[in-house]
Design a protein around this motif. Structure first.
Motif, short mmCIF file in Angstrom:
data_model
loop_
_atom_site.label_atom_id
_atom_site.label_comp_id
_atom_site.label_asym_id
_atom_site.label_seq_id
_atom_site.Cartn_x
_atom_site.Cartn_y
_atom_site.Cartn_z
N MET A 172 0.83 -1.21 0.00
CA MET A 172 0.00 0.00 0.00
C MET A 172 0.86 1.26 0.00
O MET A 172 0.35 2.38 0.11
N LYS A 173 2.18 1.08 -0.06
CA LYS A 173 3.16 2.18 -0.07
C LYS A 173 3.11 3.00 1.21
O LYS A 173 3.33 4.21 1.22
N GLN A 174 2.82 2.31 2.35
CA GLN A 174 2.81 2.97 3.65
C GLN A 174 3.96 2.49 4.54
O GLN A 174 4.02 2.85 5.72
N CYS A 175 4.84 1.67 4.01
CA CYS A 175 6.01 1.19 4.75
C CYS A 175 7.13 0.95 3.75
O CYS A 175 6.87 0.48 2.62
N MET A 176 8.36 1.26 4.15
CA MET A 176 9.51 1.11 3.26
C MET A 176 10.11 -0.30 3.30
O MET A 176 11.13 -0.55 2.70
N ALA A 177 9.45 -1.20 4.06
CA ALA A 177 9.88 -2.59 4.16
C ALA A 177 11.34 -2.74 4.59
O ALA A 177 12.15 -3.35 3.89
N PRO A 178 11.71 -2.21 5.74
CA PRO A 178 13.06 -2.48 6.25
C PRO A 178 13.28 -3.97 6.50
O PRO A 178 14.42 -4.44 6.55
N CYS A 179 12.17 -4.72 6.64
CA CYS A 179 12.28 -6.17 6.85
C CYS A 179 12.86 -6.87 5.63
O CYS A 179 13.29 -8.03 5.71
N GLN A 180 12.88 -6.20 4.48
CA GLN A 180 13.47 -6.77 3.26
C GLN A 180 14.84 -6.17 2.95
O GLN A 180 15.43 -6.46 1.90
#
Length: 619
Positions: A172-180
């Motif tokens: 949804m483009k509300q997180c930059m996915a630091p988990c990746q």
């Protein structure tokens, strides 16, 4: 035999706390003194003008005791603790305890999060608040996570990087996915610094940036995206409006004022204390507190009592407290608050200018709240405190502050669960509710399940004072009669605990009909507030257990239960579900109600009833 005149002669001229007892040996008043000898003797001197409250209290004093301290400050701290513990009749008391939420930024983490916090702890995180509205806190958290694409997951990063797919917020483009591993910790923390500036009230840079993006999107005919930026800007401005009233400095202040009822009741009167919260020079909110005070108490005395009770229970203490009038023990309260805050705290009475106007505004608001809410306050007190007093009278008990109620949800032994609901001063305390998944009992055995729940509850080692198990109840309420009460008494006896246990008994139509206490069923007035309170507690315990049970089982498992009952085929199963809508309602139905169902007869109704109530079949 306690001889008051003789004991007065033994009083030391030392600071300390004195405790007054009545003829039933209940604590009716707690006070502090610079000199115990001088202060306590004053109560028993007929020549002094003591006021209505003190004169009335003195007639009930059967004995007194005292605790000597090294200083007046130590006496004040001890006084606060004893008042909170015993809630004496003649001390001015807050009617309800409130806590205020904070926003926590976990800055010690490599990839920090922005979280809702019930209290401020002494750790390495950044806290913002306290806020007067939990809803406002959630709105702010939602907004900053969306604006700055801050993660909201509980993953341990960077340890868990790449282990799972990114969540929906990334798509949804509300997180930059630091988990990746999409962003370094250093780059991510730049956004966290923007969050911190935003929470400090610096909105303009964010509004300017979003306005620019909105105009660009609009010019490029990306209208949906432009609308999203517009909505974000409106949300920021809405939050900013909550802080529109600016102060006269950049320090944290609380402005406190009181209004008191002028009714002719010679014993007690209503009072409202209004508090304005100013943080970083901005008013972030306000709140009011209801008190019941004795006739004869002055506003100065009420303010002093309120400040000691309020700041003994709140984690945040401002650098300045502004009052409309001087209070007698201001200096020692300042020292106490300074010790708790670890920085200097000032109590001031402004005489002119903006500060005086703020105090006047707080006083005017207190008067308005008192006038507007007087009848509502009395009705609410009747539903809560008044209802508890009725229960006390029925059971012959006193001092019922905390009541815990228990229920078991068990459909033929499938995923049996227990519930614990907590009521304090007649109100539900949902933060202390607890669920129990039955571990030690196999099959449908409500008594054994209740024994497990109570054993686990009273042998649980509390990790801190906020744990719901840390506080012992004044009364246990069991959803049932003699059987459940005896199970509870056995558990308490085994653990060496002495707590009154009462059963909430229902009639054949599953309506509350009475209380089972000390081997006697006590009928209760069904039109009373006490009856309504017991009914609410019983329904709440049942609802909480059912909700937990429903969450643990699958839809297929629920519906297959009816297929396991001998003589219940598809036609009767559908008829039962059509009438009762759920398995819980079938379980709670009487034998007569089951027999009246379409396609059912007396035999099939008996088979259904015995399936869900095997314990009763064997009794």
């Amino acid at each position: 035999m306690f001889q008051i005149e003789e004991e007065l002669k033994k009083l030391p001229a030392r600071p300390g706390v004195y405790i007054m007892h009545d003829e039933k040996d209940e604590i009716i008043y707690v006070g502090k003194a610079v000199s115990l000898k001088n202060r306590v003797r004053q109560y028993f001197q007929s020549s002094r003008n003591k006021g209505v409250k003190i004169e009335q209290m003195v007639t009930h004093i059967a004995r007194f005791e005292y605790i000597v301290t090294d200083s007046e400050l130590e006496a004040l701290v001890l006084e606060c603790n004893l008042i909170k513990e015993h809630r004496p009749k003649y001390n001015t008391m807050l009617k309800d305890d409130k806590s205020y939420p904070f926003i926590k930024v976990t800055v010690q983490e490599p990839y920090p999060r922005v979280l809702f916090a019930h209290r401020m702890k002494k750790d390495k995180n950044r806290y913002f608040g306290p806020y007067t509205s939990a809803g406002a806190v959630k709105d702010v958290i939602d907004l900053v996570t969306k604006l700055y694409k801050v993660r909201s997951c509980n993953r341990n990063l960077p340890r868990d990087c790449g282990k799972d797919r990114p969540c929906l917020y990334y798509h949804m483009k509300q997180c930059m996915a630091p988990c990746q591993g999409n962003i370094t910790s250093e780059e991510y923390k730049k956004n966290i610094q923007k969050v911190i500036r935003f929470l400090n009230g610096d909105f303009q840079d964010t509004i300017n940036s979003l306005t620019e993006k909105m105009q660009t999107a609009s010019e490029e005919m990306r209208f949906e995206e432009a609308m999203e930026y517009r909505d974000l800007i409106q949300s920021i401005r809405k939050i900013g409006e909550r802080q529109k009233i600016t102060g006269y400095g950049q320090d944290d202040r609380d402005i406190i004022a009181v209004a008191m009822d002028e009714s002719e009741d010679l014993r007690e009167q209503d009072a409202v204390v209004q508090v304005f919260f100013m943080r970083d020079g901005k008013m972030i909110g306000r709140d009011h507190f209801y008190l019941r005070v004795a006739r004869g108490d002055t506003k100065e005395q009420v303010l002093s009592s309120f400040i000691k009770q309020f700041y003994a229970g709140t984690p945040f203490i401002p650098g300045e407290i502004m009052l409309p009038r001087e209070i007698e023990d201001a200096a020692v309260i300042e020292d106490w608050l300074t010790g708790r805050r670890k920085q200097k705290v000032h109590i001031r009475v402004p005489k002119k200018g903006t500060k005086e106007k703020l105090v006047e505004m707080a006083e005017e608001n207190a008067r308005m709240v008192l006038s507007k809410d007087r009848e509502r306050i009395k009705r609410e007190e009747g539903r809560t405190v008044g209802a508890v007093r009725e229960v006390e009278e029925w059971l012959g008990l006193s001092g019922l502050m905390r009541m815990e109620a228990y229920d078991i949800s068990n459909i033929s032994g499938f995923e049996a669960v227990g519930s614990m609901v907590v009521y304090e001063k007649g109100r539900p305390k949902r933060s202390d509710y607890r669920k129990f998944k039955i571990k030690w009992v196999q099959g449908p055995n409500d008594y054994a399940s209740m024994e497990e729940v109570l054993t686990r509850r009273f042998t649980h080692e509390s990790s801190n004072e906020y744990d719901s198990f840390a506080k012992m109840p004044d009364l246990l309420l069991m959803d049932g009669g003699k059987g459940q009460v005896n199970i509870a008494l056995q558990v308490l006896d085994k653990l060496g605990l002495s707590i009154p246990v009462c059963g909430m008994v229902k009639d054949d139509h599953h309506r509350t009909r009475g209380l089972y206490y000390q081997n006697t069923e006590i009928p209760i007035d069904t039109s009373s507030e006490g009856f309504r309170l017991i009914t609410r507690i019983q329904d709440e315990a049942h609802r909480f257990a059912i909700e937990y049970h429903r969450s643990l089982r699958s839809k297929e498992q629920v519906h297959s239960l009816l297929d396991d009952i001998p003589g219940i085929g598809e036609t009767r199963r559908k008829a039962l579900m059509r009438r009762f809508k759920s398995i819980e309602n079938i379980r709670d139905a009487s034998l007569e109600e089951l027999a009246e169902t379409e396609s059912m007869n007396a035999r099939s109704a008996g088979q259904v009833y015995e399936f869900f109530h095997p314990a009763q079949k064997n009794m």
